[in-house]
Structures are given as C-alpha cells and as structure tokens.
Scaffold this motif. Sequence first.
Motif, PDB file in Angstrom:
ATOM      1  N   THR A 281       7.683  30.826  -6.440  1.00  0.00           N
ATOM      2  CA  THR A 281       5.779  31.274  -6.506  1.00  0.00           C
ATOM      3  C   THR A 281       4.787  30.417  -7.026  1.00  0.00           C
ATOM      4  O   THR A 281       5.495  30.933  -8.448  1.00  0.00           O
ATOM      5  CB  THR A 281       6.183  32.870  -6.847  1.00  0.00           C
ATOM      6  N   GLY A 282       4.067  30.121  -6.582  1.00  0.00           N
ATOM      7  CA  GLY A 282       2.650  29.462  -6.979  1.00  0.00           C
ATOM      8  C   GLY A 282       3.002  28.307  -7.636  1.00  0.00           C
ATOM      9  O   GLY A 282       2.354  27.715  -8.486  1.00  0.00           O
ATOM     10  N   ALA A 283       4.876  27.482  -6.959  1.00  0.00           N
ATOM     11  CA  ALA A 283       4.362  26.447  -7.584  1.00  0.00           C
ATOM     12  C   ALA A 283       3.972  25.176  -7.808  1.00  0.00           C
ATOM     13  O   ALA A 283       3.744  24.890  -6.221  1.00  0.00           O
ATOM     14  CB  ALA A 283       6.227  26.300  -7.624  1.00  0.00           C
ATOM     15  N   LEU A 284       3.517  24.427  -8.150  1.00  0.00           N
ATOM     16  CA  LEU A 284       2.507  23.403  -7.820  1.00  0.00           C
ATOM     17  C   LEU A 284       0.723  23.954  -6.548  1.00  0.00           C
ATOM     18  O   LEU A 284       0.731  23.436  -5.983  1.00  0.00           O
ATOM     19  CB  LEU A 284       3.227  22.131  -6.788  1.00  0.00           C
ATOM     20  N   ARG A 285       0.919  25.127  -7.386  1.00  0.00           N
ATOM     21  CA  ARG A 285       0.483  25.876  -6.525  1.00  0.00           C
ATOM     22  C   ARG A 285      -1.283  25.065  -5.993  1.00  0.00           C
ATOM     23  O   ARG A 285      -2.146  24.738  -5.207  1.00  0.00           O
ATOM     24  CB  ARG A 285      -0.252  26.897  -6.756  1.00  0.00           C
ATOM     25  N   TYR A 286      -1.912  24.411  -7.306  1.00  0.00           N
ATOM     26  CA  TYR A 286      -3.075  23.416  -7.121  1.00  0.00           C
ATOM     27  C   TYR A 286      -2.979  22.458  -6.916  1.00  0.00           C
ATOM     28  O   TYR A 286      -4.121  20.860  -7.055  1.00  0.00           O
ATOM     29  CB  TYR A 286      -3.982  24.003  -8.868  1.00  0.00           C
ATOM     30  N   LEU A 287      -2.266  22.146  -7.516  1.00  0.00           N
ATOM     31  CA  LEU A 287      -1.781  20.091  -6.319  1.00  0.00           C
ATOM     32  C   LEU A 287      -2.352  20.012  -5.638  1.00  0.00           C
ATOM     33  O   LEU A 287      -2.462  20.257  -3.940  1.00  0.00           O
ATOM     34  CB  LEU A 287      -0.816  20.079  -6.415  1.00  0.00           C
ATOM     35  N   THR A 288      -3.519  18.596  -4.763  1.00  0.00           N
ATOM     36  CA  THR A 288      -4.403  18.659  -4.384  1.00  0.00           C
ATOM     37  C   THR A 288      -3.251  17.089  -3.881  1.00  0.00           C
ATOM     38  O   THR A 288      -3.572  16.393  -2.722  1.00  0.00           O
ATOM     39  CB  THR A 288      -5.912  18.616  -4.307  1.00  0.00           C
TER      40      THR A 288
ATOM     41  N   ALA B  62       6.144  26.634 -16.356  1.00  0.00           N
ATOM     42  CA  ALA B  62       6.290  25.262 -17.176  1.00  0.00           C
ATOM     43  C   ALA B  62       6.129  24.625 -16.785  1.00  0.00           C
ATOM     44  O   ALA B  62       5.208  24.048 -15.694  1.00  0.00           O
ATOM     45  CB  ALA B  62       7.929  24.937 -16.970  1.00  0.00           C
ATOM     46  N   GLY B  63       4.576  24.151 -17.608  1.00  0.00           N
ATOM     47  CA  GLY B  63       3.856  23.376 -17.609  1.00  0.00           C
ATOM     48  C   GLY B  63       2.646  23.844 -16.853  1.00  0.00           C
ATOM     49  O   GLY B  63       2.173  23.202 -16.378  1.00  0.00           O
ATOM     50  N   PHE B  64       1.985  24.806 -17.285  1.00  0.00           N
ATOM     51  CA  PHE B  64       1.102  25.698 -16.013  1.00  0.00           C
ATOM     52  C   PHE B  64       0.009  25.314 -16.222  1.00  0.00           C
ATOM     53  O   PHE B  64      -0.299  25.232 -15.741  1.00  0.00           O
ATOM     54  CB  PHE B  64       1.982  27.604 -16.260  1.00  0.00           C
ATOM     55  N   GLY B  65      -0.404  25.215 -17.733  1.00  0.00           N
ATOM     56  CA  GLY B  65      -1.739  24.748 -17.773  1.00  0.00           C
ATOM     57  C   GLY B  65      -2.123  23.064 -17.923  1.00  0.00           C
ATOM     58  O   GLY B  65      -3.084  23.569 -17.953  1.00  0.00           O
ATOM     59  N   ALA B  66      -1.248  22.910 -17.517  1.00  0.00           N
ATOM     60  CA  ALA B  66      -1.808  20.983 -17.008  1.00  0.00           C
ATOM     61  C   ALA B  66      -1.967  20.671 -15.989  1.00  0.00           C
ATOM     62  O   ALA B  66      -2.250  21.322 -14.761  1.00  0.00           O
ATOM     63  CB  ALA B  66      -0.265  20.240 -16.792  1.00  0.00           C
ATOM     64  N   THR B  67      -3.737  20.430 -15.900  1.00  0.00           N
ATOM     65  CA  THR B  67      -4.658  19.602 -14.856  1.00  0.00           C
ATOM     66  C   THR B  67      -4.371  18.869 -14.392  1.00  0.00           C
ATOM     67  O   THR B  67      -4.226  18.689 -12.905  1.00  0.00           O
ATOM     68  CB  THR B  67      -6.106  20.056 -15.197  1.00  0.00           C
ATOM     69  N   ASN B  68      -4.025  17.603 -15.138  1.00  0.00           N
ATOM     70  CA  ASN B  68      -4.165  16.591 -14.460  1.00  0.00           C
ATOM     71  C   ASN B  68      -2.742  15.320 -15.345  1.00  0.00           C
ATOM     72  O   ASN B  68      -2.976  14.869 -16.657  1.00  0.00           O
ATOM     73  CB  ASN B  68      -5.332  15.425 -15.132  1.00  0.00           C
TER      74      ASN B  68
ATOM     75  N   LEU C  37       3.989  23.919 -13.026  1.00  0.00           N
ATOM     76  CA  LEU C  37       3.209  22.971 -13.218  1.00  0.00           C
ATOM     77  C   LEU C  37       2.063  24.179 -12.129  1.00  0.00           C
ATOM     78  O   LEU C  37       1.703  23.305 -11.189  1.00  0.00           O
ATOM     79  CB  LEU C  37       3.811  21.987 -11.739  1.00  0.00           C
ATOM     80  N   GLY C  38       1.482  25.509 -12.261  1.00  0.00           N
ATOM     81  CA  GLY C  38       0.727  25.710 -11.217  1.00  0.00           C
ATOM     82  C   GLY C  38      -0.699  25.327 -10.932  1.00  0.00           C
ATOM     83  O   GLY C  38      -1.017  25.514 -10.136  1.00  0.00           O
ATOM     84  N   LEU C  39      -1.344  24.791 -12.397  1.00  0.00           N
ATOM     85  CA  LEU C  39      -2.445  24.947 -12.582  1.00  0.00           C
ATOM     86  C   LEU C  39      -2.796  23.352 -12.033  1.00  0.00           C
ATOM     87  O   LEU C  39      -3.544  22.519 -11.987  1.00  0.00           O
ATOM     88  CB  LEU C  39      -2.932  24.697 -13.409  1.00  0.00           C
ATOM     89  N   VAL C  40      -1.763  21.876 -12.377  1.00  0.00           N
ATOM     90  CA  VAL C  40      -2.059  20.478 -11.518  1.00  0.00           C
ATOM     91  C   VAL C  40      -3.001  20.871 -10.868  1.00  0.00           C
ATOM     92  O   VAL C  40      -2.520  20.486  -9.434  1.00  0.00           O
ATOM     93  CB  VAL C  40      -0.727  19.761 -12.158  1.00  0.00           C
TER      94      VAL C  40
ATOM     95  N   LYS D 291      -2.582  20.541 -21.395  1.00  0.00           N
ATOM     96  CA  LYS D 291      -4.052  20.259 -20.271  1.00  0.00           C
ATOM     97  C   LYS D 291      -4.264  18.801 -19.641  1.00  0.00           C
ATOM     98  O   LYS D 291      -4.352  18.635 -18.316  1.00  0.00           O
ATOM     99  CB  LYS D 291      -5.645  20.386 -20.701  1.00  0.00           C
ATOM    100  N   ILE D 292      -4.021  17.767 -20.786  1.00  0.00           N
ATOM    101  CA  ILE D 292      -4.314  16.799 -19.404  1.00  0.00           C
ATOM    102  C   ILE D 292      -3.591  15.176 -20.888  1.00  0.00           C
ATOM    103  O   ILE D 292      -3.365  15.619 -21.889  1.00  0.00           O
ATOM    104  CB  ILE D 292      -6.120  15.831 -19.403  1.00  0.00           C
ATOM    105  N   GLY D 293      -2.625  14.364 -19.687  1.00  0.00           N
ATOM    106  CA  GLY D 293      -1.874  13.255 -20.616  1.00  0.00           C
ATOM    107  C   GLY D 293      -0.815  13.017 -19.946  1.00  0.00           C
ATOM    108  O   GLY D 293      -0.247  13.941 -18.958  1.00  0.00           O
ATOM    109  N   ASP D 294      -0.776  11.762 -20.100  1.00  0.00           N
ATOM    110  CA  ASP D 294       0.335  11.256 -19.272  1.00  0.00           C
ATOM    111  C   ASP D 294       1.726  10.978 -20.519  1.00  0.00           C
ATOM    112  O   ASP D 294       1.274  11.026 -21.346  1.00  0.00           O
ATOM    113  CB  ASP D 294       0.612  10.242 -18.685  1.00  0.00           C
ATOM    114  N   LEU D 295       3.009  11.059 -19.974  1.00  0.00           N
ATOM    115  CA  LEU D 295       4.053  10.449 -20.477  1.00  0.00           C
ATOM    116  C   LEU D 295       4.929  11.570 -22.034  1.00  0.00           C
ATOM    117  O   LEU D 295       4.150  11.108 -23.262  1.00  0.00           O
ATOM    118  CB  LEU D 295       3.944   9.137 -21.290  1.00  0.00           C
ATOM    119  N   VAL D 296       4.542  13.050 -20.881  1.00  0.00           N
ATOM    120  CA  VAL D 296       5.172  13.937 -22.597  1.00  0.00           C
ATOM    121  C   VAL D 296       6.205  14.998 -21.841  1.00  0.00           C
ATOM    122  O   VAL D 296       6.555  14.952 -21.067  1.00  0.00           O
ATOM    123  CB  VAL D 296       3.560  14.818 -22.404  1.00  0.00           C
ATOM    124  N   GLY D 297       6.750  14.641 -23.089  1.00  0.00           N
ATOM    125  CA  GLY D 297       7.482  16.162 -23.000  1.00  0.00           C
ATOM    126  C   GLY D 297       7.978  17.575 -23.550  1.00  0.00           C
ATOM    127  O   GLY D 297       7.751  16.906 -24.577  1.00  0.00           O
ATOM    128  N   TYR D 298       8.340  18.222 -22.651  1.00  0.00           N
ATOM    129  CA  TYR D 298       7.885  19.478 -23.479  1.00  0.00           C
ATOM    130  C   TYR D 298       9.894  20.442 -23.536  1.00  0.00           C
ATOM    131  O   TYR D 298       9.929  20.206 -21.812  1.00  0.00           O
ATOM    132  CB  TYR D 298       7.292  20.693 -23.531  1.00  0.00           C
TER     133      TYR D 298
END
Length: 181
Positions: A91-98, A127-133, A111-114, A149-156
């Motif tokens: 539910t809501g996975a990749l919800r806001y990916l355009t 997991a990764g919910f707050g990432a927007t870009n 990745l719900g907000l990406v 929120k923002i940034g590439d090549l990250v790992g959690y």
Amino acid sequence: DLKFGTPTSVSARVNTASGWVFHNSDKLFFYGAGNYYFGTNAGALNEFGTDNVFIGDNAGKSMTNGTGNCALGDEAMTALQDGAANIGIGTGALRYLTNGNYNVAIGQDALGLVKSGSQGIAIGRDAGFGATNTSMGLFLGDFAGENHKIGDLVGYIGALAGGPASLSNASYCLSVMLTVG
C-alpha cells in the motif's frame, strides 16, 4: 472489445490489444498493449503505456505513458506518469513517483514520497519514505532512511537507520543501524 457494467457505468473491459482491465473508471479507452489492471481506477489514465500491471485501488492511476511497470497494492504508484520497469509492492509504495525508471519498493509506503528518481531500492515499511528526489538509493529495513530528503548514492541499512533528521540532504553516504539482543 467487450465491456461489462450498466448502460451508464462500465466496470470492466476486455480488449485483445490492451489486455484485461477491471475497474470503475469512466475513462476506458486505452491505446497501449499488454496492460493488466484490477481495482478501482487502476491504470485509469493510461493512453500509450505498454506491458504494465496495476493491481489495487488507484494503482498506476495517473500513468499515461510507461512500459513494464508493476504496482501491487492500493495507492501504489498512483502519481506515475511516465516511467519504465518500476516495481511497487505494498500500500502506497512509490505513491508519488511521477517520473523514474528501475525503482523497486517493497513494503507499505516504501519510497512513498519520492517524486523523481531512478534505480532506488527500498525494502521495509516506510523504507526511504521521506525521500523526495533521490537516485541510486538503498533503504533496507523498516523506517530505514525515512528522514532522507534529497541526495543520490545513499544507503541506509537496518531498521531505523538514519534516525531523526540525520543525513536528510546528503549524497554519497552510508548509515547502518545494528540492534543487539
């Protein structure tokens, strides 16, 4: 073209060119091929997308042109307009990916907000919910990187890795949370 429903509302359509479509949308003209939709408004706006599978209410609802995407769960990939080979399960996975390609999100709101990004992997609830870009991010574990929120090549890695507000705007970083006991 075979349609099911009442004279004022079509609830299902089978078309040899488009595939199987089951939902309660008024817009039931699809031009893409090999698409399979099950759920209210699933794939409702698709015009040119091909080989997509959207299962769940509003899954893939906004997609107009995409290829090889798979959304399983209510509200999964709801905002996707154009993208290829994205997988959202929960539910809501990749919800806001355009717009994005090659993302994998498994878990509720993973990745719900990406909004844009490619090659991201998130496994776990939020997991990764707050990432927007973000692109090429790895979020493994419940709430892993949820404040990123923002940034590439990250790992959690690990449940709660990246805790409150840490590394919210970062690139090239790794955060690991280990729990003993």
